[in-house]
Design an enzyme around this catalytic site. Sequence first.
Site, PDB file in Angstrom:
ATOM      1  N   GLY A 194      12.809  -3.657  -0.496  1.00  0.00           N
ATOM      2  CA  GLY A 194      12.702  -2.692  -1.597  1.00  0.00           C
ATOM      3  C   GLY A 194      11.522  -1.774  -1.401  1.00  0.00           C
TER       4      GLY A 194
ATOM      5  CD  GLU B  93      10.468 -15.701  -4.765  1.00  0.00           C
ATOM      6  OE1 GLU B  93      10.082 -16.836  -4.438  1.00  0.00           O
ATOM      7  OE2 GLU B  93       9.819 -14.672  -4.525  1.00  0.00           O
TER       8      GLU B  93
ATOM      9  CB  THR C 196      15.706 -10.058   4.813  1.00  0.00           C
ATOM     10  OG1 THR C 196      15.296 -11.075   3.899  1.00  0.00           O
ATOM     11  CG2 THR C 196      17.186 -10.213   5.077  1.00  0.00           C
TER      12      THR C 196
END
Lengths: 696, 696
Positions: free
Chosen positions: B194, B445, B155
């Site tokens: 993350g 997801e 992203t």
Amino acid sequence: MSFNNNVATKFPKLAPKGPSGELLLASERAKGSFDVNELSKFMYTDDWLQRMYKVLEVLENEPAFDKSDRYYLSREDKLASSLWKDNRIVELVREQNWDKTDTQIADLLYDQSTPFTLHYNMFIPTLMNQTTAEQKKLFLAPALSHRIIGCYAQTELGHGSNVQGLETTATYIPETNEFELHSPTLTSSKWWAGGLGKAANYAIVMARLITDGKDLGPHPFVVQIRSLDDHRPMDGVTVGDIGPKFGFNSVDNGFVMFDHYRIPHVSFLAKYSQVEKSTGEYSKPPNSKLSYGTMVFVRANIVMGVRLALAKATTIAIRYSAVRQQFVDAANPKKWDNKVIETPVLDYTMQQYRLLPAVAAAYACFFTGREMLRLYNLNQEAMQNGNFSLLADLHASSSGLKSLTTTMAIDSIEDCRRACGGHGYSSFSGLGQFYQDYLPNVTWEGDNYILTQQTARYLLKTFRNVVAGKAEASEYNQTITYLTQYLENPKAKCPATKPEDFANPELILSAFGFRAAYGIAQVAEQIDRHGRSWNSMLVEISRISKAHCQFMLVRNFIVALQNDDHLAKAENRPMLNVLRKLASLFALHTMEKELSEFLVAGYLSSEQSAMLKQQVISLLEQVRPDAVSLVDAFALPDYFLHSALGRYDGKVYEAMTEMAEREPLNQTLVVNGYDQFIKPLTNPTKPSADGVAAKL
Amino acid sequence: MSFNNNVATKFPKLAPKGPSGELLLASERAKGSFDVNELSKFMYTDDWLQRMYKVLEVLENEPAFDKSDRYYLSREDKLASSLWKDNRIVELVREQNWDKTDTQIADLLYDQSTPFTLHYNMFIPTLMNQTTAEQKKLFLAPALSHRIIGCYAQTELGHGSNVQGLETTATYIPETNEFELHSPTLTSSKWWAGGLGKAANYAIVMARLITDGKDLGPHPFVVQIRSLDDHRPMDGVTVGDIGPKFGFNSVDNGFVMFDHYRIPHVSFLAKYSQVEKSTGEYSKPPNSKLSYGTMVFVRANIVMGVRLALAKATTIAIRYSAVRQQFVDAANPKKWDNKVIETPVLDYTMQQYRLLPAVAAAYACFFTGREMLRLYNLNQEAMQNGNFSLLADLHASSSGLKSLTTTMAIDSIEDCRRACGGHGYSSFSGLGQFYQDYLPNVTWEGDNYILTQQTARYLLKTFRNVVAGKAEASEYNQTITYLTQYLENPKAKCPATKPEDFANPELILSAFGFRAAYGIAQVAEQIDRHGRSWNSMLVEISRISKAHCQFMLVRNFIVALQNDDHLAKAENRPMLNVLRKLASLFALHTMEKELSEFLVAGYLSSEQSAMLKQQVISLLEQVRPDAVSLVDAFALPDYFLHSALGRYDGKVYEAMTEMAEREPLNQTLVVNGYDQFIKPLTNPTKPSADGVAAKL
């Protein structure tokens, strides 16, 4: 580490991919069909807006009101910065010669509760309303000059909604002319009181008055809990903070327990009921319905607060949705400078469906809040003349409206947050903390589920009266009107034959009135004829309260647009037109959400349902060009929003990166914990753990 | 302050008002109709439960896994404590000789993501699946032994859902046989990954592959971002933490930008597609549907995760609702030792209506998750044999089920939190942080709104095939079955004539199938006959996906109870009985929630709607006595729940006060900030501000 670790991370000076947010928002603003400033003035008045901008300028230059660090602070730092604000605003009021409105504006713009909030909102008002002259001198005067800082302690660890179940006792001791405050159990600990945890030195404490062996139920006492010299808790008082919460962590919600703690006779708030010295004889308060009027006022302001909450959430989500582009809509590609660009997400019907009804709801709450304040004033006047005829309907509607609209607000805040995609989850959206801080509204001032029972009781009573021919129609009582209409024709059908028919305000009002009345009639039948218990009917009971209040919201919106003199002026026609679309959108989207009730009532058919849905989609298309203008009209300054996504100038990505640069973790190159926890794994001195690690 | 300020606040040793939570829960457990342990074993297997208790014992004695301070930590401290856990679990795996299941159990019980989470869940699996042998040696081996710690950066600041719109480039430089990674704009900054913010030294980076002047779209590269010697960012790499979030603050979600950063040729993950050295010639990956199978597996596990989420939320809310008493229900007063006590809130119909369907939904997700895993295995086997006939339906259903069930979960977590009244708002409920940390599931997801389009596309295609006679019925394709049934009798009506008829599983399945088919047929008509655009139909499109997936959830639950051998045994009859009630409750509550669609389809009448509602209330009464046993069967240990309200022993109020005692603010008598901000007001040395303050 031998290198200098204190190197802050900075983003390279690059522009976002074009077209920029500034240009995209400018193109949105160019599409608007009405004068944004005129709509702002209509809602707030020009005077209020001018004051707001003046106060804003002061706050933007006040370090105590700076929000730059708001999203990074630990609980302790949040509390300390809140105390700074509490201290500084006292000085500002003096320096700037602010009146009550200016001060309220400052609090509104600061947009975060503090330890002193309940001092102003509960402690001082309670002292003003429930004390004798002697008590005013002893407690109110020092509270007004901040010599004492108070809070309001009612809820206990074991009791919230059921005030009559509170356990803390205040026993009158005639020998010394004192009350003995006592907490008999762990569950009797006062809990949740804002300001009590660390800041307040006084509290209004609700305790069961016991005198002459009789338990007279909860009464208010004003109680010193901390020393005025050094702020230490008084002997016999255990007081502290209840710990972290989902939100509201800038406030020190507290607990307090009393161990046979003596307070003087004058602590009993004695304006309405008294305990006689020495004898301990109790005199009851005069029975008064006047306090119901005050509740209406409080709830009208809550509904206006809902308007503000919806305005804030939609301003952020709509502006960002006009800037954020995702995918090319192949069937209808967006062009910019003759090149195909990705489509701003606000052009997707689903995004419009998620956001535009919330904008409409903000305007609906504005008109209902305004109407509630008008009726509150009418009713106060009527009650002064001994006329209590407005009160029951007004009070019942206000209970249900508080419940319905605060639930609408919290749901919309979260819907708006999710509609911002991944970045809605960043604190910098401003929506996360907003959601957390707004949430108590669904519980306090009456739990939203329990409140619906009050409304439903009134609706059922009115229904029985109408059936018995004992209720008189009045322009102030719409409940009687729609119930009467229903009973005259309980088999009525919606006359719509094409989607556009749903734009007819009369059709909309008839539909909402019929649906509310049908539900009330069903519940009355279940209880009165079939003997169903109240408990077994609670689900339906909450539904009829909601149906009634949705009718009120829709009606107040529609009637205001029909009757408002200002909107009727020719030059305001564009504004009126867009508001009419919003009224239709609010009503029809609500009808669609609650469709099953209109169908079960036999009022709408399947075919009409399809037309209704078509009309909703058509209204989304009609409102879409004004979307950004409609949220601009809320006139919420960037300082208030404190959101990277909702900025007026559309510089979303610049703001996201600037705010990330302030993250404390980014002030050093290598994270605290590297030497201890990461390096031993990446640079092991012991034999490698390869074989074992493979199992992970 | 001249006194000792470091005095911690302690509550007096008092008991809560009786009856105690322990006694109340014991009385609930005595009412259960089935064997709680047997139901636990049915869901988890005895082996898994025994392992869980063994791992639990280890964790409860591990300081790195201690949760006592979890709700009080600042962002920085959360991250440091997470790194401690990440470090310690590597040692524990070795010391305890844990296998993969044990390690997963430890992570499940710890119940908080950490900086290393994506190292295990994304970095290593990607390296396992998409690398050559050479790359496995270079990157996978050191990753498994923790020499390198990785993350997954896809992203970007400006692009999430639309992967094809990513901006980061990786240009092949034949002269040096390198790729040049570059971030051309501010929006191209990688965002959200993350572990990237502070912990990782490597990342999988998705970047547009450019070779020989051609842009081949996003491809994965493995990229070093921090020095292995001292953890400093590499030259040409700007990397850091994206700042605080609504939840997930124990993870260092990060950003990274590249400034013409060179990486070797071997960085390109080359199992499926290659860039030839020197020439830079690109070879495409073989087109494979196999990856769809993997997605089904991931989503089956997400649905099982929903089961766990619902189990956690309802365990807390149901236990607390059995302990918390509020008001006396006058029509049916609760007695204890022959004395009237306040009614436990779980006895109120509204509370049951809010909570028991969520318990039923947890069981529904268990059976659907199990069925998805079964079909995943069947399908994998079939695909190995060249049979792809199961894949489309399975993949489409799994997309919609991910969307539907994660939305159900997040809504239920919040419903459960609100159903806990005021204390639900305390961090000690465990539900606030849970809500915040669970939320990303509705976005990652596959965004829950966008996913429904995938499902709907398949449903519409299947509908057209069925209409054209080109679809063959199969036991593995329920979509074709219910569409065929609908087309055979599109005017079918629900046969129910009394509330109990709604307990009939066949009636329920026909109703859900008909309603799904009706919706699909309507959308097909609008698009195919009336030429409506996809965009204008997005609202209805998300509805048909939901209708289909609700059918699947209901069907999997009902069919499992009909066919499961274990449940068919005589000794398991009580368990089967309660599960049947739950299946009915889940189905009928869902039907009531979606009532308008059953009505619009002409399948249900108004009279039947009233019967349906009566049957739901009747089921709540039937399930009520088993409420506590049903959540006990989820077998969630107190360590996992970490909730004052949800404790197995019911000591709610003791836990609330003990946790409040740990609040850092309660470790000193007088709050930091008193001298600076409160004392100047309460003990002024300057002339008083009485007159001015009165304006506030």
